[in-house]
Design an enzyme around this catalytic site. Structure first.
Site, PDB file in Angstrom:
ATOM      1  N   ARG A  66      23.248  24.816  40.191  1.00 59.94           N
ATOM      2  CA  ARG A  66      22.308  25.881  40.527  1.00 59.94           C
ATOM      3  C   ARG A  66      21.379  25.484  41.210  1.00 59.94           C
ATOM      4  NH1 ARG A  66      18.085  29.085  37.782  1.00 59.94           N
ATOM      5  NH2 ARG A  66      17.731  31.104  39.163  1.00 59.94           N
ATOM      6  N   GLU A 101      19.275  29.428  33.088  1.00 54.71           N
ATOM      7  CA  GLU A 101      18.107  28.111  32.622  1.00 54.71           C
ATOM      8  C   GLU A 101      18.005  28.392  31.221  1.00 54.71           C
ATOM      9  OE1 GLU A 101      14.130  28.427  34.717  1.00 54.71           O
ATOM     10  OE2 GLU A 101      15.306  28.713  36.852  1.00 54.71           O
ATOM     11  N   HIS A 120      13.663  31.479  45.116  1.00 49.34           N
ATOM     12  CA  HIS A 120      13.168  30.803  43.891  1.00 49.34           C
ATOM     13  C   HIS A 120      11.549  30.332  44.447  1.00 49.34           C
ATOM     14  CE1 HIS A 120      14.114  28.742  39.838  1.00 49.34           C
ATOM     15  NE2 HIS A 120      12.794  28.561  39.933  1.00 49.34           N
TER      16      HIS A 120
HETATM   17  C1  FCB Z   1      11.142  28.847  35.066  1.00 45.81           C
HETATM   18  C2  FCB Z   1      11.283  28.681  36.125  1.00 45.81           C
HETATM   19  C3  FCB Z   1      11.910  27.127  36.699  1.00 45.81           C
HETATM   20  C4  FCB Z   1      10.950  26.311  35.577  1.00 45.81           C
HETATM   21  C5  FCB Z   1      11.386  27.016  34.210  1.00 45.81           C
HETATM   22  C6  FCB Z   1      10.667  25.958  33.156  1.00 45.81           C
HETATM   23  O1  FCB Z   1      10.431  30.045  34.788  1.00 45.81           O
HETATM   24  O2  FCB Z   1      12.518  29.268  36.993  1.00 45.81           O
HETATM   25  O3  FCB Z   1      11.541  26.849  37.956  1.00 45.81           O
HETATM   26  O4  FCB Z   1      10.004  26.116  36.070  1.00 45.81           O
HETATM   27  O5  FCB Z   1      10.715  27.968  34.329  1.00 45.81           O
END
Ligand code: FCB
Length: 457
Positions: free
Chosen positions: A89, A359, A133
């Site tokens: 990703r 994530e 992003h």
């Molecule tokens: C999220 C973001 C990512 C990274 C993590 C720790 O909010 O999407 O870019 O910074 O936190």
């Protein structure tokens, strides 16, 4: 739960529940790793600008060099493939491919992502692309940024341009990463780019992000795009600090601001009444047809999960809490069962498409010793959260995949380079990459998954 500590090898687990088509990945974003801030015609983004503001970034750093991923693409792709992941990703830097956010496209920028996508495919890794992003072209911020409804149209054009060029090769396209963060941290608290402090603007920004998501999904579908289309939200269960009615009432409101403000429009086509009335005059201007556009069906919902929040009547979201649990280097409580709770709730309360954890990971203080990083804390964090996904699946949640944040240490926004989330260590002086123990563990875990799949056939 497998006992994970320095002295014992970590055994792969959960092989029983994950189906053969479950997608395992690692994640990054453009601004955090690429560097090459003005190379080959790239325009500035709002994060390039924000980093120059005194006091904005903890270590006064910026993204000019970052992990030099732009220059080290081939070696980094080899590293990704070496982990044995199914998917990577990543995000496209909008100002790298269309420097002013409108007008001319930048061929060298497009060519970089072409090499990235083709390089992944050649190595057997599926490209999961995110359009936004956070690194909006500065030229669009100069005319109001996400608060300006015209930016919605610019975003749809950008999405169409990327889909026209790469759509056939992409498995998945995410419109936005974490609209709550862009809107509220960028425009209400101002701790992230573009650094504004105005709730009314922030809520208009959130609305335009959701609207541009829905319109982009419609446009890409109409254009025959075959990639799976969705959005990624940052979500966390909210728990009241005490059982007091005041704490509980406030928790409902804060949950509404973080979760329901985004998930209700996407899956029910309306903003939640309680939060709308609480926002009062700060509520966004919504035009006819906007809510229908926002609720355009999507193929997946991405969830970024790090911790829960504990809410008190004052409205604070304490991510540390008073609990005795371990906290990460961000001060975030390690609370894996919150991920199960969240996924089960989305599944029960909404008609959601397959969910992806897009994530999940932890910042911990790492020490490089003889070319090794013994990050048992990070390995444990990841293993526990994978187990939490498995637990949600046992309760009937449809899960599509899980991605570790992050492939490698990188620019952690307002924290600069001080916080390390990677399963690969980056030495910012030499740019040397070193696989941490967590990376070796993940590779072994994935290998065991694959052999489980093979023997099951
Ligand atoms: C999220 C973001 C990512 C990274 C993590 C720790 O909010 O999407 O870019 O910074 O936190």
């Amino acid at each position: 739960m497998t006992d994970l500590n320095d002295s014992k090898p970590v055994e792969p687990q959960n092989a029983d529940i994950f189906p053969a088509d479950f997608v395992w990945g690692v994640a990054t974003s453009a601004f955090q790793i690429e560097g090459a801030a003005s190379a080959d015609g790239k325009g500035p983004s709002i994060w390039d600008t924000f980093c120059r503001q005194a006091g904005a970034i903890a270590d006064a750093s910026h993204g000019d060099i970052a992990c030099e991923h732009y220059q080290r693409l081939d070696a980094d792709l080899d590293m990704i493939a070496g982990l044995g992941v199914d998917a990577y990703r990543f995000s496209v830097s909008w100002p790298r491919v269309r420097p002013s956010g409108s007008g001319a496209w930048n061929e060298p920028g497009l060519a970089f992502y072409e090499r990235l996508i083709d390089g992944l495919i050649a190595r057997g890794v599926k490209p999961y692309l995110t359009l936004n992003h956070w690194d909006l072209p500065q030229a669009l911020q100069d005319v109001g940024g996400w608060a300006n409804r015209a930016t919605v149209d610019r975003f749809v054009e950008y999405a169409q341009g990327i889909a026209a060029r790469f759509g056939d090769k992409l498995v998945s396209i995410t419109t936005h990463n974490e609209p709550w963060v862009i809107a509220m941290l960028g425009h209400e608290s101002g701790i992230f780019a573009p650094g504004l402090k105005d709730r009314k603007i922030a809520l208009q920004v959130a609305h335009h992000l959701l609207l541009s998501h829905g319109l982009a999904v419609r446009a890409l579908r109409a254009g025959g795009c075959k990639a799976k289309l969705g959005i990624v939200l940052n979500l966390a269960p909210m728990h009241p600090a005490t059982d007091s009615p005041a704490d509980r009432t406030r928790t409902t409101l804060e949950d509404g601001r973080l979760l329901r403000w985004y998930v209700d429009p996407l899956f029910k086509g309306r903003y939640p009444d309680d939060v709308l009335s609480d926002y009062g005059h700060d509520a966004p201007l919504v035009l006819d047809g906007d809510m229908e556009a926002i609720a355009t069906p999507i193929d997946f919902l991405g969830v970024n999960y790090y911790s829960r929040s504990v809410v008190s009547a004052s409205g604070s979201w304490d991510v540390k809490t008073n609990s005795t649990r371990e906290v990460t280097d961000m001060g975030w409580e390690v609370y894996p069962e919150g991920l199960t709770e969240l996924l089960v709730r989305l599944h029960r309360d909404y008609r959601v498409p397959p969910l992806f954890v897009t994530e999940n990971g932890g910042a911990f203080k790492d020490i490089v010793e003889n070319g090794q990083v013994h990050d048992a804390d990070r390995t444990r964090y990841i293993a526990q959260h994978i187990a939490a996904v498995a637990a949600a699946m046992r309760e009937g949640v449809r899960m599509g995949g899980y991605m570790v944040w992050s492939l490698m240490d990188n620019f952690e926004w307002a924290s600069g380079y001080e916080k390390r989330f990677g399963i690969v260590h980056v030495d910012y002086t030499t740019q040397q990459r070193t696989l941490k123990d967590s990376a070796h563990w993940y590779r072994r875990f994935l290998a065991a998954q694959t052999s489980g799949r093979t023997s099951a056939r």
